[in-house]
Design a protein around this motif. Structure first.
Motif, PDB file in Angstrom:
ATOM      1  N   ILE A  61       0.840  -1.202   0.000  1.00 32.23           N
ATOM      2  CA  ILE A  61       0.000   0.000   0.000  1.00 32.23           C
ATOM      3  C   ILE A  61       0.875   1.252   0.000  1.00 32.23           C
ATOM      4  CG2 ILE A  61      -1.630   1.350   1.399  1.00 32.23           C
ATOM      5  CD1 ILE A  61      -2.907  -1.372   2.169  1.00 32.23           C
ATOM      6  N   ALA A  62       1.943   1.243   0.785  1.00 39.26           N
ATOM      7  CA  ALA A  62       2.863   2.383   0.800  1.00 39.26           C
ATOM      8  C   ALA A  62       3.497   2.581  -0.575  1.00 39.26           C
ATOM      9  CB  ALA A  62       3.934   2.178   1.865  1.00 39.26           C
ATOM     10  N   GLU A  63       3.859   1.491  -1.228  1.00 35.58           N
ATOM     11  CA  GLU A  63       4.433   1.571  -2.572  1.00 35.58           C
ATOM     12  C   GLU A  63       3.415   2.120  -3.563  1.00 35.58           C
ATOM     13  OE1 GLU A  63       7.312   0.980  -5.699  1.00 35.58           O
ATOM     14  OE2 GLU A  63       7.406   1.349  -3.555  1.00 35.58           O
ATOM     15  N   LEU A  64       2.170   1.678  -3.456  1.00 36.02           N
ATOM     16  CA  LEU A  64       1.122   2.182  -4.330  1.00 36.02           C
ATOM     17  C   LEU A  64       0.907   3.680  -4.111  1.00 36.02           C
ATOM     18  CD1 LEU A  64      -0.963   1.519  -6.504  1.00 36.02           C
ATOM     19  CD2 LEU A  64      -2.593   1.049  -4.680  1.00 36.02           C
ATOM     20  N   GLU A  65       0.937   4.122  -2.868  1.00 38.08           N
ATOM     21  CA  GLU A  65       0.784   5.550  -2.582  1.00 38.08           C
ATOM     22  C   GLU A  65       1.943   6.350  -3.169  1.00 38.08           C
ATOM     23  OE1 GLU A  65       0.295   5.637   1.658  1.00 38.08           O
ATOM     24  OE2 GLU A  65      -1.842   5.185   1.531  1.00 38.08           O
ATOM     25  N   ARG A  66       3.159   5.793  -3.095  1.00 39.63           N
ATOM     26  CA  ARG A  66       4.330   6.472  -3.671  1.00 39.63           C
ATOM     27  C   ARG A  66       4.171   6.600  -5.187  1.00 39.63           C
ATOM     28  NH1 ARG A  66       8.598   5.361  -6.469  1.00 39.63           N
ATOM     29  NH2 ARG A  66       8.300   3.114  -6.464  1.00 39.63           N
ATOM     30  N   ILE A  67       3.769   5.503  -5.819  1.00 37.30           N
ATOM     31  CA  ILE A  67       3.597   5.520  -7.268  1.00 37.30           C
ATOM     32  C   ILE A  67       2.431   6.420  -7.663  1.00 37.30           C
ATOM     33  CG2 ILE A  67       2.967   4.083  -9.255  1.00 37.30           C
ATOM     34  CD1 ILE A  67       4.753   1.900  -8.063  1.00 37.30           C
ATOM     35  N   ALA A  68       1.387   6.458  -6.849  1.00 41.30           N
ATOM     36  CA  ALA A  68       0.263   7.361  -7.118  1.00 41.30           C
ATOM     37  C   ALA A  68       0.735   8.811  -7.084  1.00 41.30           C
ATOM     38  CB  ALA A  68      -0.858   7.132  -6.109  1.00 41.30           C
ATOM     39  N   GLY A  69       1.629   9.124  -6.155  1.00 38.07           N
ATOM     40  CA  GLY A  69       2.203  10.468  -6.102  1.00 38.07           C
ATOM     41  C   GLY A  69       2.997  10.797  -7.358  1.00 38.07           C
ATOM     42  N   GLU A  70       3.751   9.811  -7.840  1.00 39.60           N
ATOM     43  CA  GLU A  70       4.506  10.009  -9.082  1.00 39.60           C
ATOM     44  C   GLU A  70       3.557  10.206 -10.265  1.00 39.60           C
ATOM     45  OE1 GLU A  70       7.115   6.651  -9.464  1.00 39.60           O
ATOM     46  OE2 GLU A  70       8.357   7.282  -7.747  1.00 39.60           O
ATOM     47  N   SER A  71       2.473   9.442 -10.279  1.00 34.97           N
ATOM     48  CA  SER A  71       1.482   9.601 -11.350  1.00 34.97           C
ATOM     49  C   SER A  71       0.830  10.969 -11.292  1.00 34.97           C
ATOM     50  CB  SER A  71       0.417   8.502 -11.258  1.00 34.97           C
ATOM     51  OG  SER A  71       0.964   7.255 -11.561  1.00 34.97           O
ATOM     52  N   GLN A  72       0.578  11.448 -10.078  1.00 34.55           N
ATOM     53  CA  GLN A  72      -0.001  12.787  -9.926  1.00 34.55           C
ATOM     54  C   GLN A  72       0.974  13.850 -10.427  1.00 34.55           C
ATOM     55  OE1 GLN A  72      -3.135  13.536  -9.046  1.00 34.55           O
ATOM     56  NE2 GLN A  72      -2.674  15.659  -9.475  1.00 34.55           N
ATOM     57  N   ALA A  73       2.255  13.692 -10.106  1.00 36.35           N
ATOM     58  CA  ALA A  73       3.265  14.636 -10.593  1.00 36.35           C
ATOM     59  C   ALA A  73       3.331  14.602 -12.120  1.00 36.35           C
ATOM     60  CB  ALA A  73       4.622  14.309  -9.981  1.00 36.35           C
ATOM     61  N   CYS A  74       3.247  13.406 -12.672  1.00 33.53           N
ATOM     62  CA  CYS A  74       3.230  13.251 -14.127  1.00 33.53           C
ATOM     63  C   CYS A  74       2.018  13.978 -14.714  1.00 33.53           C
ATOM     64  CB  CYS A  74       3.203  11.762 -14.466  1.00 33.53           C
ATOM     65  SG  CYS A  74       3.258  11.371 -16.223  1.00 33.53           S
ATOM     66  N   SER A  75       0.887  13.815 -14.066  1.00 36.38           N
ATOM     67  CA  SER A  75      -0.337  14.488 -14.491  1.00 36.38           C
ATOM     68  C   SER A  75      -0.174  16.002 -14.479  1.00 36.38           C
ATOM     69  CB  SER A  75      -1.482  14.073 -13.563  1.00 36.38           C
ATOM     70  OG  SER A  75      -2.596  14.892 -13.726  1.00 36.38           O
ATOM     71  N   GLU A  76       0.432  16.501 -13.424  1.00 37.36           N
ATOM     72  CA  GLU A  76       0.637  17.944 -13.320  1.00 37.36           C
ATOM     73  C   GLU A  76       1.568  18.453 -14.412  1.00 37.36           C
ATOM     74  OE1 GLU A  76       1.854  18.471  -9.258  1.00 37.36           O
ATOM     75  OE2 GLU A  76      -0.140  17.933  -8.506  1.00 37.36           O
ATOM     76  N   GLN A  77       2.582  17.666 -14.759  1.00 38.15           N
ATOM     77  CA  GLN A  77       3.485  18.056 -15.852  1.00 38.15           C
ATOM     78  C   GLN A  77       2.734  18.113 -17.177  1.00 38.15           C
ATOM     79  OE1 GLN A  77       6.633  15.179 -15.661  1.00 38.15           O
ATOM     80  NE2 GLN A  77       7.712  16.269 -14.033  1.00 38.15           N
ATOM     81  N   LEU A  78       1.870  17.127 -17.411  1.00 37.59           N
ATOM     82  CA  LEU A  78       1.083  17.146 -18.642  1.00 37.59           C
ATOM     83  C   LEU A  78       0.105  18.310 -18.645  1.00 37.59           C
ATOM     84  CD1 LEU A  78       0.363  13.348 -19.172  1.00 37.59           C
ATOM     85  CD2 LEU A  78       2.015  14.788 -20.367  1.00 37.59           C
ATOM     86  N   ASN A  79      -0.427  18.630 -17.472  1.00 34.02           N
ATOM     87  CA  ASN A  79      -1.341  19.763 -17.352  1.00 34.02           C
ATOM     88  C   ASN A  79      -0.624  21.062 -17.720  1.00 34.02           C
ATOM     89  OD1 ASN A  79      -3.887  20.754 -16.813  1.00 34.02           O
ATOM     90  ND2 ASN A  79      -3.602  20.789 -14.601  1.00 34.02           N
ATOM     91  N   GLN A  80       0.604  21.202 -17.288  1.00 35.01           N
ATOM     92  CA  GLN A  80       1.388  22.391 -17.646  1.00 35.01           C
ATOM     93  C   GLN A  80       1.741  22.389 -19.125  1.00 35.01           C
ATOM     94  OE1 GLN A  80       4.759  22.358 -15.028  1.00 35.01           O
ATOM     95  NE2 GLN A  80       3.575  23.011 -13.254  1.00 35.01           N
TER      96      GLN A  80
END
Length: 111
Positions: A61-80
């Motif tokens: 679960i901790a690993e999934l949360e870490r990867i979810a954070g990376e996916s969110q950062a990726c999303s924000e980069q695409l948003n920019q």
């Protein structure tokens, strides 16, 4: 486990809230790259959940949360990079179906 899935869906919705350049399939490829690590881990967790003790499940679960954070950062980069894609959600879903049908199928099956 359901909370993790809802987190996955929120991140995927966040990712689709980006703006498209003329080539929707190129953007879809980037969106799929953002989602793929998280979906892969989620699938692994599902297949291993029967055999894991509580400590191993908490690590997953901790690993999934870490990867979810990376996916969110990726999303924000695409948003920019592309701006707001929410108005082209139908087109992006169609492009993602062409580029990464397995990811789209997983998301559709787990809604």
């Amino acid at each position: 486990m359901k909370n993790i899935f809802y987190l996955l869906m929120l991140v995927s919705l966040g990712i689709t809230a980006c703006k498209s350049q003329p080539n929707d399939e190129a953007i879809a490829k980037e969106l799929c790259a953002c989602l793929e690590p998280m979906i892969t881990l989620y699938k692994e967790m599902g297949s291993q959940s029967q055999n894991q003790d509580e400590a191993a499940m908490m690590e997953s679960i901790a690993e999934l949360e870490r990867i979810a954070g990376e996916s969110q950062a990726c999303s924000e980069q695409l948003n920019q990079k592309y701006g707001d894609l929410s108005q082209k959600q139908v087109e992006m879903e169609a492009a993602m179906t062409k580029v990464c049908p397995d990811i789209v199928q997983f998301l559709n099956e787990n809604q």
